[in-house]
Design a protein around this motif. Sequence first.
Motif, PDB file in Angstrom:
ATOM      1  N   ARG A   1     -18.351   4.750  -5.929  1.00  0.00           N
ATOM      2  CA  ARG A   1     -17.572   4.411  -7.130  1.00  0.00           C
ATOM      3  C   ARG A   1     -16.854   3.091  -6.866  1.00  0.00           C
ATOM      4  NH1 ARG A   1     -16.553   8.403 -11.008  1.00  0.00           N
ATOM      5  NH2 ARG A   1     -17.956  10.175 -10.671  1.00  0.00           N
ATOM      6  N   ASP A   2     -16.651   2.324  -7.906  1.00  0.00           N
ATOM      7  CA  ASP A   2     -15.914   1.071  -7.777  1.00  0.00           C
ATOM      8  C   ASP A   2     -14.431   1.398  -7.686  1.00  0.00           C
ATOM      9  OD1 ASP A   2     -15.116  -1.550  -7.768  1.00  0.00           O
ATOM     10  OD2 ASP A   2     -15.400  -1.856  -9.912  1.00  0.00           O
ATOM     11  N   MET A   3     -13.827   1.183  -6.494  1.00  0.00           N
ATOM     12  CA  MET A   3     -12.446   1.621  -6.281  1.00  0.00           C
ATOM     13  C   MET A   3     -11.709   0.632  -5.385  1.00  0.00           C
ATOM     14  SD  MET A   3     -12.441   2.672  -2.862  1.00  0.00           S
ATOM     15  CE  MET A   3     -11.028   3.746  -2.764  1.00  0.00           C
ATOM     16  N   GLU A   4     -10.382   0.695  -5.428  1.00  0.00           N
ATOM     17  CA  GLU A   4      -9.519  -0.148  -4.588  1.00  0.00           C
ATOM     18  C   GLU A   4      -8.099   0.426  -4.590  1.00  0.00           C
ATOM     19  OE1 GLU A   4      -8.081  -2.091  -2.714  1.00  0.00           O
ATOM     20  OE2 GLU A   4      -9.426  -3.612  -1.988  1.00  0.00           O
ATOM     21  N   PHE A   5      -7.214  -0.227  -3.840  1.00  0.00           N
ATOM     22  CA  PHE A   5      -5.805   0.129  -3.706  1.00  0.00           C
ATOM     23  C   PHE A   5      -5.612   1.594  -3.330  1.00  0.00           C
ATOM     24  CE2 PHE A   5      -5.824  -3.514  -6.676  1.00  0.00           C
ATOM     25  CZ  PHE A   5      -5.088  -4.401  -5.908  1.00  0.00           C
ATOM     26  N   PRO A   6      -6.248   2.053  -2.232  1.00  0.00           N
ATOM     27  CA  PRO A   6      -6.087   3.459  -1.838  1.00  0.00           C
ATOM     28  C   PRO A   6      -4.703   3.721  -1.258  1.00  0.00           C
ATOM     29  CG  PRO A   6      -7.350   2.269  -0.184  1.00  0.00           C
ATOM     30  CD  PRO A   6      -7.141   1.317  -1.323  1.00  0.00           C
ATOM     31  N   ARG A   7      -4.183   4.901  -1.555  1.00  0.00           N
ATOM     32  CA  ARG A   7      -2.909   5.358  -1.006  1.00  0.00           C
ATOM     33  C   ARG A   7      -3.067   6.796  -0.538  1.00  0.00           C
ATOM     34  NH1 ARG A   7       1.260   1.491  -2.379  1.00  0.00           N
ATOM     35  NH2 ARG A   7       2.484   2.782  -0.950  1.00  0.00           N
ATOM     36  N   ILE A   8      -2.232   7.183   0.417  1.00  0.00           N
ATOM     37  CA  ILE A   8      -2.208   8.562   0.891  1.00  0.00           C
ATOM     38  C   ILE A   8      -0.776   9.081   0.830  1.00  0.00           C
ATOM     39  CG2 ILE A   8      -4.189   8.245   2.444  1.00  0.00           C
ATOM     40  CD1 ILE A   8      -2.118   8.159   4.773  1.00  0.00           C
ATOM     41  N   ASP A   9      -0.620  10.333   1.171  1.00  0.00           N
ATOM     42  CA  ASP A   9       0.699  10.914   1.411  1.00  0.00           C
ATOM     43  C   ASP A   9       1.189  10.307   2.723  1.00  0.00           C
ATOM     44  OD1 ASP A   9       2.835  12.561   2.174  1.00  0.00           O
ATOM     45  OD2 ASP A   9       1.944  14.338   1.266  1.00  0.00           O
ATOM     46  N   ASP A  10       2.210   9.449   2.657  1.00  0.00           N
ATOM     47  CA  ASP A  10       2.635   8.693   3.841  1.00  0.00           C
ATOM     48  C   ASP A  10       3.155   9.574   4.968  1.00  0.00           C
ATOM     49  OD1 ASP A  10       1.918   6.185   2.925  1.00  0.00           O
ATOM     50  OD2 ASP A  10       3.832   5.851   1.911  1.00  0.00           O
TER      51      ASP A  10
END
Length: 489
Positions: free
Chosen positions: A349-358
């Motif tokens: 999938r075209d994706m960016e700016f990933p974040r997680i539970d810090d």
Amino acid sequence: MAGHFRGSAPQAFPVRPQFSGFMKPCRFEGELRYLEIEGDLPTELDGTFYRVMPDPQFPPFIENDPWFNGDGNISAFRFSKGKVHMQQRYVRTEKFVREREAERALAGAYRNKYTDAVEFKVRTTANTNVFYFNKVLLAAKEDAPPFAMDPITLETIGLWDFNGQLPSLTFTAHPKLDPVTKELVCFGYEARGDGTPDVCYYNISAEGKFTQTVWMVAPVIGLIHDFAVTENWTCDLDRLKVGGEHWQWNPNIPFYLGVLPRRGAKGSDVRWFRAPNAFPGHTTNAYETDNGQIVFDLPLTDKNVFFWWPDAQGNAPDPTTIKADYVRFTFDPKSPNLDLPEPTVLLKRDMEFPRIDDRVQMKRHRHSFFDMMDPTLGTNFGAIMPVLGGGYPLYNCLGHFDHDTRVLQTYFPGNMHMVQEPVFVPRSDDAPEGDGFLIVLVNNYHNMSSELHVIDTRNFSAPRAIVKLSIRLRAGLHGNWVDAKDLEV
């Protein structure tokens, strides 16, 4: 200086996509109290969402200036007891202050001091990320030290060298906070000045003391925008070779991944792993397996995402063809073979700016959240394109990927909307990983204004609340959430 400034200052922004439509500079400073809220704003949200956007206060004298060469303008959205207030204020960098005095733009092309009208001591715009550490808010762009701001008033304190401890001339826009030790893990590239191959890595204790400094030399002079950290290793991304502009795409240079022991290292300990030429996106996270392998997740594409900086022959991809897959590298950091194994594709999938539970930063993560473009969702591109503006990658939805079940959930804000980078806020300190809320700034092209959408991860397909801002905030870069208890002095 080889000044390129001629004649009187421009009175209007250039008629270019990056200064038009939704991307027209905002240039707002002030306060908006009691923002309008639709839906049920979670009372668990008690803190501030900070974000920064490049927002030029004056029209540039470089007509085709890239959109992210603007002055850093910080937004603070303060959540408390079901209410939201907003503050916004520019970072008072040297550039900003001197241009306001001159009443015109003085800095020239992106990271090219030879095009300036005057000479600056520190040229940064502090416009890429904003994060909280050791009681100050730090606005950072990776070409200089950060600028410190008061997290409550947003008053600029000044250039921040950590009480004289900062060893390099530059500081990453993506430091990583260890959720256990509260150390800030950082680096600077071009660390001895423009065009130098030096990389400086350092750890900063929770009290603000530098506990380790390691100098390295990169295999090419390149943009090292982001990195990932495990409990025992750091992984730096090295991309794009320098050219006539400060940056120029070179399709013949490998993708390098520099791996360094996190503690007790020397510069000679760095190992530069190689892979075929590619453009890595922002890192999700990295962690170590029981058998000592490093697992590293990030978006990856074979095209030049910074299409406005072509290669030496002037070649650049059509921006509509640029798509990044979600991939995972798994490798042995001690392997004698410096060729990285081919990554596993997690999502095509075209994706960016990933974040997680810090809270699981540097350890195994199960959940990740990111921007995504899905043309099948019904976005009204015909109505959006005339007012879109240019220079910013487009994402029309958010994704939530469960790395254990491989299930992808999607949040689609509407057919006249695009999303910016999300942040994740846990429901409580002891909530399970990934149980909480996403906050994301959303562009509403129907009424040309911005909204904050709050999504509960327990019901990801619908908004829990929508906060109406009544103003338009152009595309930003990065931001972070700070709990109210952490802001208490």
